[in-house]
Design a protein around this motif. Structure first.
Motif, PDB file in Angstrom:
ATOM      1  N   GLU A  16      -7.688  -4.763 -13.344  1.00  0.00           N
ATOM      2  CA  GLU A  16      -8.021  -4.736 -14.785  1.00  0.00           C
ATOM      3  C   GLU A  16      -7.283  -3.792 -15.494  1.00  0.00           C
ATOM      4  O   GLU A  16      -6.359  -3.669 -15.101  1.00  0.00           O
ATOM      5  CB  GLU A  16      -9.316  -4.507 -14.953  1.00  0.00           C
ATOM      6  CG  GLU A  16     -10.324  -5.414 -15.185  1.00  0.00           C
ATOM      7  CD  GLU A  16     -11.532  -5.373 -15.052  1.00  0.00           C
ATOM      8  OE1 GLU A  16     -12.048  -4.793 -15.819  1.00  0.00           O
ATOM      9  OE2 GLU A  16     -11.942  -6.015 -14.324  1.00  0.00           O
ATOM     10  N   VAL A 276     -10.629  -2.140  -6.966  1.00  0.00           N
ATOM     11  CA  VAL A 276     -10.251  -0.959  -7.748  1.00  0.00           C
ATOM     12  C   VAL A 276      -9.693  -1.456  -9.072  1.00  0.00           C
ATOM     13  O   VAL A 276      -8.890  -2.397  -9.095  1.00  0.00           O
ATOM     14  CB  VAL A 276      -9.205  -0.103  -7.000  1.00  0.00           C
ATOM     15  CG1 VAL A 276      -8.666   1.009  -7.893  1.00  0.00           C
ATOM     16  CG2 VAL A 276      -9.800   0.477  -5.720  1.00  0.00           C
ATOM     17  N   GLN A 277     -10.123  -0.844 -10.167  1.00  0.00           N
ATOM     18  CA  GLN A 277      -9.632  -1.251 -11.486  1.00  0.00           C
ATOM     19  C   GLN A 277      -8.918  -0.083 -12.167  1.00  0.00           C
ATOM     20  O   GLN A 277      -9.339   1.063 -12.054  1.00  0.00           O
ATOM     21  CB  GLN A 277     -10.789  -1.734 -12.371  1.00  0.00           C
ATOM     22  CG  GLN A 277     -11.502  -2.951 -11.783  1.00  0.00           C
ATOM     23  CD  GLN A 277     -12.497  -3.594 -12.748  1.00  0.00           C
ATOM     24  OE1 GLN A 277     -12.768  -3.070 -13.820  1.00  0.00           O
ATOM     25  NE2 GLN A 277     -13.017  -4.739 -12.362  1.00  0.00           N
ATOM     26  N   MET A 278      -7.846  -0.409 -12.852  1.00  0.00           N
ATOM     27  CA  MET A 278      -7.090   0.609 -13.605  1.00  0.00           C
ATOM     28  C   MET A 278      -6.688   0.041 -14.959  1.00  0.00           C
ATOM     29  O   MET A 278      -6.781  -1.157 -15.193  1.00  0.00           O
ATOM     30  CB  MET A 278      -5.831   1.021 -12.835  1.00  0.00           C
ATOM     31  CG  MET A 278      -6.128   1.629 -11.470  1.00  0.00           C
ATOM     32  SD  MET A 278      -4.639   2.308 -10.718  1.00  0.00           S
ATOM     33  CE  MET A 278      -5.177   2.424  -8.997  1.00  0.00           C
ATOM     34  N   LEU A 279      -6.241   0.951 -15.823  1.00  0.00           N
ATOM     35  CA  LEU A 279      -5.794   0.546 -17.147  1.00  0.00           C
ATOM     36  C   LEU A 279      -4.318   0.180 -17.107  1.00  0.00           C
ATOM     37  O   LEU A 279      -3.515   0.875 -16.475  1.00  0.00           O
ATOM     38  CB  LEU A 279      -6.000   1.687 -18.149  1.00  0.00           C
ATOM     39  CG  LEU A 279      -7.415   2.248 -18.277  1.00  0.00           C
ATOM     40  CD1 LEU A 279      -7.443   3.424 -19.249  1.00  0.00           C
ATOM     41  CD2 LEU A 279      -8.386   1.179 -18.733  1.00  0.00           C
ATOM     42  N   LEU A 280      -3.997  -0.907 -17.791  1.00  0.00           N
ATOM     43  CA  LEU A 280      -2.597  -1.283 -17.943  1.00  0.00           C
ATOM     44  C   LEU A 280      -1.832  -0.085 -18.503  1.00  0.00           C
ATOM     45  O   LEU A 280      -2.309   0.565 -19.433  1.00  0.00           O
ATOM     46  CB  LEU A 280      -2.508  -2.451 -18.932  1.00  0.00           C
ATOM     47  CG  LEU A 280      -1.124  -2.959 -19.283  1.00  0.00           C
ATOM     48  CD1 LEU A 280      -0.544  -3.764 -18.130  1.00  0.00           C
ATOM     49  CD2 LEU A 280      -1.189  -3.812 -20.544  1.00  0.00           C
ATOM     50  N   GLY A 281      -0.698   0.211 -17.929  1.00  0.00           N
ATOM     51  CA  GLY A 281       0.162   1.248 -18.499  1.00  0.00           C
ATOM     52  C   GLY A 281       0.027   2.600 -17.856  1.00  0.00           C
ATOM     53  O   GLY A 281       0.917   3.434 -17.979  1.00  0.00           O
ATOM     54  N   VAL A 282      -1.095   2.852 -17.172  1.00  0.00           N
ATOM     55  CA  VAL A 282      -1.208   4.149 -16.482  1.00  0.00           C
ATOM     56  C   VAL A 282      -0.375   4.024 -15.204  1.00  0.00           C
ATOM     57  O   VAL A 282      -0.573   3.101 -14.416  1.00  0.00           O
ATOM     58  CB  VAL A 282      -2.681   4.517 -16.171  1.00  0.00           C
ATOM     59  CG1 VAL A 282      -2.762   5.827 -15.422  1.00  0.00           C
ATOM     60  CG2 VAL A 282      -3.480   4.610 -17.479  1.00  0.00           C
ATOM     61  N   PRO A 283       0.603   4.897 -15.005  1.00  0.00           N
ATOM     62  CA  PRO A 283       1.575   4.701 -13.926  1.00  0.00           C
ATOM     63  C   PRO A 283       1.009   4.984 -12.531  1.00  0.00           C
ATOM     64  O   PRO A 283       0.975   6.122 -12.076  1.00  0.00           O
ATOM     65  CB  PRO A 283       2.698   5.682 -14.279  1.00  0.00           C
ATOM     66  CG  PRO A 283       2.048   6.723 -15.119  1.00  0.00           C
ATOM     67  CD  PRO A 283       0.871   6.099 -15.813  1.00  0.00           C
ATOM     68  N   ARG A 284       0.568   3.918 -11.911  1.00  0.00           N
ATOM     69  CA  ARG A 284       0.038   4.040 -10.551  1.00  0.00           C
ATOM     70  C   ARG A 284       0.629   2.933  -9.672  1.00  0.00           C
ATOM     71  O   ARG A 284      -0.061   2.365  -8.817  1.00  0.00           O
ATOM     72  CB  ARG A 284      -1.494   3.917 -10.558  1.00  0.00           C
ATOM     73  CG  ARG A 284      -2.234   5.037 -11.289  1.00  0.00           C
ATOM     74  CD  ARG A 284      -2.133   6.362 -10.532  1.00  0.00           C
ATOM     75  NE  ARG A 284      -2.871   7.410 -11.197  1.00  0.00           N
ATOM     76  CZ  ARG A 284      -2.366   8.216 -12.145  1.00  0.00           C
ATOM     77  NH1 ARG A 284      -1.104   8.063 -12.555  1.00  0.00           N
ATOM     78  NH2 ARG A 284      -3.100   9.159 -12.670  1.00  0.00           N
ATOM     79  N   ASN A 285       1.918   2.623  -9.865  1.00  0.00           N
ATOM     80  CA  ASN A 285       2.521   1.477  -9.161  1.00  0.00           C
ATOM     81  C   ASN A 285       2.430   1.571  -7.654  1.00  0.00           C
ATOM     82  O   ASN A 285       2.032   0.618  -6.979  1.00  0.00           O
ATOM     83  CB  ASN A 285       3.986   1.309  -9.569  1.00  0.00           C
ATOM     84  CG  ASN A 285       4.117   0.819 -10.992  1.00  0.00           C
ATOM     85  OD1 ASN A 285       3.157   0.265 -11.530  1.00  0.00           O
ATOM     86  ND2 ASN A 285       5.260   1.048 -11.605  1.00  0.00           N
ATOM     87  N   ALA A 286       2.800   2.744  -7.114  1.00  0.00           N
ATOM     88  CA  ALA A 286       2.834   2.869  -5.646  1.00  0.00           C
ATOM     89  C   ALA A 286       1.430   2.731  -5.061  1.00  0.00           C
ATOM     90  O   ALA A 286       1.233   2.042  -4.042  1.00  0.00           O
ATOM     91  CB  ALA A 286       3.457   4.208  -5.258  1.00  0.00           C
ATOM     92  N   LEU A 287       0.468   3.359  -5.719  1.00  0.00           N
ATOM     93  CA  LEU A 287      -0.911   3.291  -5.230  1.00  0.00           C
ATOM     94  C   LEU A 287      -1.444   1.862  -5.311  1.00  0.00           C
ATOM     95  O   LEU A 287      -2.085   1.360  -4.375  1.00  0.00           O
ATOM     96  CB  LEU A 287      -1.784   4.246  -6.057  1.00  0.00           C
ATOM     97  CG  LEU A 287      -3.253   4.337  -5.692  1.00  0.00           C
ATOM     98  CD1 LEU A 287      -3.450   4.750  -4.227  1.00  0.00           C
ATOM     99  CD2 LEU A 287      -3.974   5.349  -6.614  1.00  0.00           C
ATOM    100  N   GLN A 288      -1.136   1.189  -6.417  1.00  0.00           N
ATOM    101  CA  GLN A 288      -1.597  -0.195  -6.556  1.00  0.00           C
ATOM    102  C   GLN A 288      -0.999  -1.074  -5.464  1.00  0.00           C
ATOM    103  O   GLN A 288      -1.689  -1.888  -4.849  1.00  0.00           O
ATOM    104  CB  GLN A 288      -1.210  -0.743  -7.937  1.00  0.00           C
ATOM    105  CG  GLN A 288      -1.999  -0.100  -9.070  1.00  0.00           C
ATOM    106  CD  GLN A 288      -1.422  -0.384 -10.446  1.00  0.00           C
ATOM    107  OE1 GLN A 288      -0.435  -1.124 -10.588  1.00  0.00           O
ATOM    108  NE2 GLN A 288      -2.023   0.204 -11.470  1.00  0.00           N
ATOM    109  N   LYS A 289       0.297  -0.856  -5.200  1.00  0.00           N
ATOM    110  CA  LYS A 289       0.972  -1.657  -4.180  1.00  0.00           C
ATOM    111  C   LYS A 289       0.332  -1.435  -2.808  1.00  0.00           C
ATOM    112  O   LYS A 289       0.041  -2.372  -2.064  1.00  0.00           O
ATOM    113  CB  LYS A 289       2.457  -1.274  -4.161  1.00  0.00           C
ATOM    114  CG  LYS A 289       3.307  -2.176  -3.324  1.00  0.00           C
ATOM    115  CD  LYS A 289       4.774  -1.867  -3.535  1.00  0.00           C
ATOM    116  CE  LYS A 289       5.605  -2.716  -2.586  1.00  0.00           C
ATOM    117  NZ  LYS A 289       6.996  -2.338  -2.571  1.00  0.00           N
ATOM    118  N   GLU A 290       0.086  -0.156  -2.513  1.00  0.00           N
ATOM    119  CA  GLU A 290      -0.537   0.176  -1.222  1.00  0.00           C
ATOM    120  C   GLU A 290      -1.908  -0.491  -1.089  1.00  0.00           C
ATOM    121  O   GLU A 290      -2.235  -1.053  -0.047  1.00  0.00           O
ATOM    122  CB  GLU A 290      -0.677   1.705  -1.119  1.00  0.00           C
ATOM    123  CG  GLU A 290      -1.330   2.159   0.166  1.00  0.00           C
ATOM    124  CD  GLU A 290      -1.721   3.652   0.118  1.00  0.00           C
ATOM    125  OE1 GLU A 290      -1.018   4.452  -0.547  1.00  0.00           O
ATOM    126  OE2 GLU A 290      -2.742   3.986   0.752  1.00  0.00           O
TER     127      GLU A 290
END
Ligand SMILES: Cc1cc2nc3c(=O)[nH]c(=O)nc-3n(C[C@H](O)[C@H](O)[C@H](O)COP(=O)(O)OP(=O)(O)OC[C@H]3O[C@@H](n4cnc5c(N)ncnc54)[C@H](O)[C@@H]3O)c2cc1C
Length: 338
Positions: A16, A276-290
């Motif tokens: 999200e 797990v949900q996060m806001l679009l634009g908050v830089p968490r690319n590596a964590l999201q990928k993992e």
């Protein structure tokens, strides 16, 4: 139908929001003279900037002005990164009947567009549907949206706003749940009342988005330290999982997510049951990928709408934390790829 059998893409195993989207409507608590002056100066700079510059600054956080732009992004997030989305039409505390009707019809249109898109659902703010003006009419609109969502096989999340709205929002949720299972609530770990709310909702076993909550609240009703809010979030997660409820953990704080994963391991909870949900634009690319690689469902909050400018400015103005975080993310992005 039992909650476990809900035909919702938030509760199915397979599967999200931009930072400037969450902020308080009430004036923030008083800050020290220097930080208040600094914040006012930064807000002044933002307001003096041309809209196009503000748009550029807001662009990582907002999907666009219409649903077509939001869908391009949400479909792409799914296709390229297996990230789910929850779409939201920007708006809250809507005043006029014309605006309430406008939001309602935009959401209805959005629900029709969800058909066949199992990677997405919607989040609604009841204050945009006339909660403050006429609670019963707000319930009727919400009920109609959830019914329509059920018919296209999708799910509706009721966002939680400031503490003055919690009882009303949970009340409307309870009424809707008498007929429909394809909807869920948000609980905020900063509020002392949340533990009791969990108890009072236990029978319904709602699908919960659990977050610390964005609205500054009075110390008599809420924790004030973010670290304590996050620890409390983990305690509440434990309770909700023990109740057998589906929980979407909404945070960008890595240590909270890692603690949640440890807790899931202890409970032998399979990854596909974790969200797990996060806001679009908050830089968490590596964590999201993992997380995705581990089989955890990751959902980004994807807001869009014509009123992005007023909305973003109000958020930044009312929330010094947000201005700091947005600036931090922009600068951080210059130095590292996450
Ligand atoms: C998907 C989703 C849905 C939410 N729904 C609700 C809701 O219904 N009701 C409600 O009250 N709150 C909601 N929130 C907001 C939430 O309660 C928190 O205020 C917000 O997520 C920040 O808390 P945090 O746990 O990330 O910790 P924080 O300590 O606030 O943030 C940790 C770090 O994440 C980054 N970050 C966090 N938020 C932002 C931001 N807005 N912009 C830029 N960077 C940021 C910063 O780097 C920050 O240092 C939602 C949050 C998410 C992710």
């Amino acid at each position: 139908m039992s909650p476990s059998a809900i035909n919702s893409n938030e509760t199915q195993a397979s599967g999200e929001k931009p930072g400037v989207v969450w902020g308080e409507q009430k004036p923030a608590p008083r800050r020290s003279g220097l930080s208040e002056a600094l914040h006012r100066a930064l807000v002044g700079v933002m307001k003096a900037m041309p809209r196009s510059v503000v748009r550029l600054a807001a662009s990582p956080y907002i999907a666009g002005e219409d649903s077509a732009q939001a869908w391009r992004l949400a479909d792409d997030l799914w296709r390229t990164k297996q990230l789910h989305s929850t779409l939201d039409v920007l708006g809250e505390h809507v005043q006029s009947q014309a605006d309430i009707d406008d939001y309602f019809s935009q959401f209805k249109q959005l629900v029709t567009e969800l058909e066949g898109r199992k990677h997405a659902n919607i989040s609604i703010k009841l204050s945009a549907l006339g909660q403050a003006q006429d609670e019963d009419a707000c319930f009727q609109r919400t009920r109609e949206l959830v019914a329509q969502a059920r018919d296209v096989g999708t799910f509706v999340r009721f966002d939680m706003e400031d503490a003055t709205t919690v009882s009303s929002t949970l009340g409307i949720y309870r009424r809707v749940r008498k007929e429909f299972d394809n909807c869920g609530v948000v609980l905020q770990s900063r509020l002392y009342r949340t533990r009791e709310d969990i108890e009072s909702l236990r029978e319904l076993r709602p699908n919960v988005r659990l977050c610390i909550g964005i609205y500054p609240e009075n110390p008599s009703i809420a924790l004030q330290s973010k670290t304590e809010m996050k620890r409390h979030l983990l305690e509440l997660l434990n309770v909700l999982w023990d109740n057998g409820q589906h929980v979407a953990i909404a945070t960008h704080e890595e240590w909270v997510i890692r603690k949640a994963l440890e807790l899931a391991d202890k409970k032998n909870k399979p990854s596909h049951e974790i969200e797990v949900q996060m806001l679009l634009g908050v830089p968490r690319n590596a964590l999201q990928k993992e997380l995705v690689q581990r089989g955890v469902r990751v959902r980004l909050y994807v807001p869009y709408g014509r009123r992005w400018y007023a909305y973003s400015m109000r958020r930044l103005e009312n929330n010094p934390d947000m201005l700091r975080m947005v600036a931090g993310n922009v600068l951080g992005g210059l130095f590292r790829a996450r």
